[in-house]
Design a protein around this motif. Structure first.
Motif, PDB file in Angstrom:
ATOM      1  N   ALA A 297       0.844  -1.207   0.000  1.00 29.03           N
ATOM      2  CA  ALA A 297       0.000   0.000   0.000  1.00 29.03           C
ATOM      3  C   ALA A 297       0.874   1.250   0.000  1.00 29.03           C
ATOM      4  CB  ALA A 297      -0.930  -0.013   1.208  1.00 29.03           C
ATOM      5  N   TYR A 298       1.951   1.227   0.770  1.00 30.82           N
ATOM      6  CA  TYR A 298       2.856   2.374   0.861  1.00 30.82           C
ATOM      7  C   TYR A 298       3.518   2.680  -0.485  1.00 30.82           C
ATOM      8  CZ  TYR A 298       7.000   5.087   2.185  1.00 30.82           C
ATOM      9  OH  TYR A 298       7.982   6.044   2.263  1.00 30.82           O
ATOM     10  N   LYS A 299       3.855   1.654  -1.227  1.00 28.42           N
ATOM     11  CA  LYS A 299       4.549   1.851  -2.512  1.00 28.42           C
ATOM     12  C   LYS A 299       3.697   2.611  -3.528  1.00 28.42           C
ATOM     13  CE  LYS A 299       6.113  -2.457  -3.132  1.00 28.42           C
ATOM     14  NZ  LYS A 299       6.865  -3.581  -3.722  1.00 28.42           N
ATOM     15  N   LYS A 300       2.401   2.681  -3.307  1.00 27.18           N
ATOM     16  CA  LYS A 300       1.530   3.420  -4.222  1.00 27.18           C
ATOM     17  C   LYS A 300       1.707   4.928  -4.084  1.00 27.18           C
ATOM     18  CE  LYS A 300      -1.806  -0.302  -4.326  1.00 27.18           C
ATOM     19  NZ  LYS A 300      -3.060  -0.796  -3.781  1.00 27.18           N
ATOM     20  N   ALA A 301       2.119   5.382  -2.900  1.00 23.83           N
ATOM     21  CA  ALA A 301       2.347   6.818  -2.670  1.00 23.83           C
ATOM     22  C   ALA A 301       3.470   6.987  -1.642  1.00 23.83           C
ATOM     23  CB  ALA A 301       1.075   7.494  -2.184  1.00 23.83           C
ATOM     24  N   PRO A 302       4.701   6.594  -2.001  1.00 21.17           N
ATOM     25  CA  PRO A 302       5.792   6.624  -1.029  1.00 21.17           C
ATOM     26  C   PRO A 302       6.326   8.037  -0.793  1.00 21.17           C
ATOM     27  CG  PRO A 302       6.632   5.946  -3.154  1.00 21.17           C
ATOM     28  CD  PRO A 302       5.126   6.076  -3.299  1.00 21.17           C
ATOM     29  N   LYS A 303       7.015   8.188   0.311  1.00 22.38           N
ATOM     30  CA  LYS A 303       7.740   9.415   0.589  1.00 22.38           C
ATOM     31  C   LYS A 303       8.983   9.450  -0.296  1.00 22.38           C
ATOM     32  CE  LYS A 303       4.942  10.882   3.572  1.00 22.38           C
ATOM     33  NZ  LYS A 303       4.007  11.889   3.130  1.00 22.38           N
ATOM     34  N   GLU A 304       9.554  10.627  -0.429  1.00 20.60           N
ATOM     35  CA  GLU A 304      10.763  10.763  -1.246  1.00 20.60           C
ATOM     36  C   GLU A 304      11.900   9.916  -0.675  1.00 20.60           C
ATOM     37  OE1 GLU A 304      13.782  14.332  -2.266  1.00 20.60           O
ATOM     38  OE2 GLU A 304      11.648  14.777  -2.580  1.00 20.60           O
ATOM     39  N   LYS A 305      11.938   9.806   0.675  1.00 22.29           N
ATOM     40  CA  LYS A 305      12.955   8.981   1.334  1.00 22.29           C
ATOM     41  C   LYS A 305      12.261   8.015   2.280  1.00 22.29           C
ATOM     42  CE  LYS A 305      17.119   8.948   4.121  1.00 22.29           C
ATOM     43  NZ  LYS A 305      18.210   9.720   4.706  1.00 22.29           N
ATOM     44  N   THR A 306      12.652   6.762   2.191  1.00 25.58           N
ATOM     45  CA  THR A 306      12.137   5.719   3.072  1.00 25.58           C
ATOM     46  C   THR A 306      13.303   5.134   3.847  1.00 25.58           C
ATOM     47  OG1 THR A 306      10.382   5.205   1.497  1.00 25.58           O
ATOM     48  CG2 THR A 306      10.865   3.540   3.168  1.00 25.58           C
ATOM     49  N   VAL A 307      13.130   4.985   5.148  1.00 28.26           N
ATOM     50  CA  VAL A 307      14.160   4.412   6.014  1.00 28.26           C
ATOM     51  C   VAL A 307      13.587   3.165   6.679  1.00 28.26           C
ATOM     52  CG1 VAL A 307      15.609   4.780   8.045  1.00 28.26           C
ATOM     53  CG2 VAL A 307      15.183   6.677   6.456  1.00 28.26           C
ATOM     54  N   LEU A 308      14.329   2.069   6.592  1.00 30.80           N
ATOM     55  CA  LEU A 308      13.960   0.835   7.278  1.00 30.80           C
ATOM     56  C   LEU A 308      15.039   0.539   8.306  1.00 30.80           C
ATOM     57  CD1 LEU A 308      12.292  -1.737   7.736  1.00 30.80           C
ATOM     58  CD2 LEU A 308      13.460  -2.756   5.776  1.00 30.80           C
TER      59      LEU A 308
END
Length: 124
Positions: A48-59
């Motif tokens: 679901a997140y990949k449909k509208a991700p933030k410019e930067k993703t941190v895991l």
């Protein structure tokens, strides 16, 4: 996007995925009886997140212990985020561990060698 929060309990890690901030964290111990069932909501959330991700993703991973089945999940999670990198978003993996925890440092180094994502081992 509502956060996905799963409290740490015994053999299951704590999960805090915040799609609004783009910061996702998993911490504690992971050796659930059925690893695929436990992590299914995590993968659903990522889709679901990949449909509208933030410019930067941190895991962020902050493990005390994980079993072999979880190590496969870790790679699947990183590969799921690699799709964001392939769409020109920034993805960073933070492997948080004690410098004295040789096993976790070694596992982080092994993963870092085989993935093509910004991977930082952070010592606490």
């Amino acid at each position: 996007m509502e956060p996905l929060v799963i409290e740490e309990s015994g053999e299951c890690p704590g999960i805090n995925f915040n799609g609004d901030s783009g910061i996702f964290s998993i911490s504690g111990k992971s050796y659930p009886e059925n690893v695929n069932d436990f992590y299914k909501p995590v993968f659903d959330y990522l889709e679901a997140y990949k449909k509208a991700p933030k410019e930067k993703t941190v895991l962020e991973f902050n493990w005390i212990y994980f079993n072999t089945a979880t190590s496969k999940i870790i790679i699947k999670l990183i590969l799921a985020l690699k799709a964001l990198k392939d769409m020109n978003n920034t993805v960073e993996i933070r492997w948080i561990c004690k410098k004295t925890d040789e096993l976790m440092v070694e596992k982080g180094e092994e993963i870092k060698e085989v993935i093509d994502i910004d991977f930082n081992i952070v010592y606490v």
